[in-house]
Design a protein around this motif. Structure first.
Motif, short mmCIF file in Angstrom:
data_model
loop_
_atom_site.label_atom_id
_atom_site.label_comp_id
_atom_site.label_asym_id
_atom_site.label_seq_id
_atom_site.Cartn_x
_atom_site.Cartn_y
_atom_site.Cartn_z
N LEU A 49 0.85 -1.19 0.00
CA LEU A 49 0.00 0.00 0.00
C LEU A 49 0.89 1.24 0.00
N HIS A 50 0.57 2.20 -0.88
CA HIS A 50 1.33 3.43 -0.98
C HIS A 50 0.37 4.61 -0.89
N GLU A 51 0.78 5.61 -0.14
CA GLU A 51 -0.08 6.75 0.18
C GLU A 51 0.44 7.98 -0.55
N ALA B 235 -0.51 9.13 -9.27
CA ALA B 235 -1.03 7.78 -9.08
C ALA B 235 -1.39 7.14 -10.42
N ALA B 236 -2.01 7.92 -11.30
CA ALA B 236 -2.40 7.40 -12.61
C ALA B 236 -1.17 7.00 -13.43
N GLU C 195 -9.58 6.90 -3.48
CA GLU C 195 -9.50 8.29 -3.04
C GLU C 195 -10.17 8.42 -1.67
N MET C 196 -9.41 8.93 -0.70
CA MET C 196 -9.93 9.07 0.65
C MET C 196 -9.44 10.37 1.26
N ALA D 93 -1.39 -1.22 -4.41
CA ALA D 93 -2.51 -0.45 -3.85
C ALA D 93 -2.06 0.99 -3.64
N LEU D 94 -2.83 1.93 -4.15
CA LEU D 94 -2.52 3.35 -4.05
C LEU D 94 -3.70 4.08 -3.43
#
Length: 250
Positions: free
Chosen positions: A51-53, A71-72, A136-137, A159-160
């Motif tokens: 997972l990457h933030e 991210a894209a 998106e969060m 996971a992004l």
């Protein structure tokens, strides 16, 4: 009795391997192709089973869009379909295509609230056959991030999580602990200069704020091109007001 004991031991070994993250697919990394960045990331790139933030440098639309395009661009360099989970269907398809992510590759999943985004991400990551899963969060609680990280490890899927805010107060918890393997922040800078009048390639101030077992560093980069690739920009780091502004969100 011996056969029963062997079955019990085999089951325990499988459970231990799953807990340790070794029972999933060996996933490797996704390199940026930029030695200055890959050289400080464990394994030489972004962990595919992790997972990457990502977040914009401020609460404004410009930096938030830069984080989404980052991210894209990363997702564009993976193989397979991309699942993008969101609550606001406001992505600009031509902009995604410009950074290498064509809408035909993307399955958009819209939810009413962020809990739906997290659940959709977890379900998509569990599939195991996708190139990447993006969500998106506004907030990323530790419990949610841990669940996403565990599923990503098990299936070897990238996971992004893109932290997008409508107002400055929503960015207050950015920097709180999460289970993400890396944490990035992107701020828009003036475009690269051209030898003739015109608009050059967009530039970003890219901050690697956290890297598990790695280093933190800052870069001035050319934004993702049509293949999703960035490069180190050799021009002056103009627009330091944007970079400086982003730092007090840390």
């Amino acid at each position: 009795m011996s056969a029963v004991r062997d079955q019990v031991l085999a089951g325990l070994r499988e459970r231990i391997l799953a807990i340790e993250g070794e029972g999933g697919r060996k996933s490797g990394v996704l390199a940026f192709g930029v030695p200055e960045i890959d050289g400080i990331l464990p394994g030489g790139g972004l962990a595919l089973g992790g997972l990457h933030e990502l977040a914009g440098g401020g609460s404004g639309t410009v930096d938030g869009a830069a984080a989404a395009l980052f991210a894209a661009g990363i997702a564009a360099r993976t193989k397979g379909q991309i699942v993008w989970c969101l609550t606001r269907p406001d992505l600009f398809f031509p902009a995604l295509a410009e950074v290498g992510l064509h809408p035909q590759r993307v399955i958009f999943v819209e939810g009413d609230k962020e809990e739906d985004v997290a659940a959709s991400m977890e379900e998509a990551l569990s599939h195991g056959g996708l190139g990447a899963v993006i969500g998106e969060m506004v907030r990323l609680p530790m419990v949610v991030s841990r669940r996403l990280q565990l599923v990503a490890e098990r299936t070897g899927t990238l996971a992004l999580v893109v932290r997008r805010w409508r107002r400055q107060t929503e960015a207050n918890d950015f920097g709180q602990p999460t289970a993400a393997v890396t944490r990035w922040r992107v701020s828009q800078l003036p475009s690269e200069e051209l030898p003739v009048p015109g608009i050059g390639r967009p530039r970003w101030f890219l901050e690697l704020l956290r890297s598990r077992a790695g280093e933190c560093r800052e870069f001035v980069v050319g934004a993702c091109d049509e293949q999703g690739r960035i490069h180190i920009s050799t021009g002056p780091a103009d627009g330091q007001d944007q970079a400086g502004r982003s730092r007090h969100i840390r």
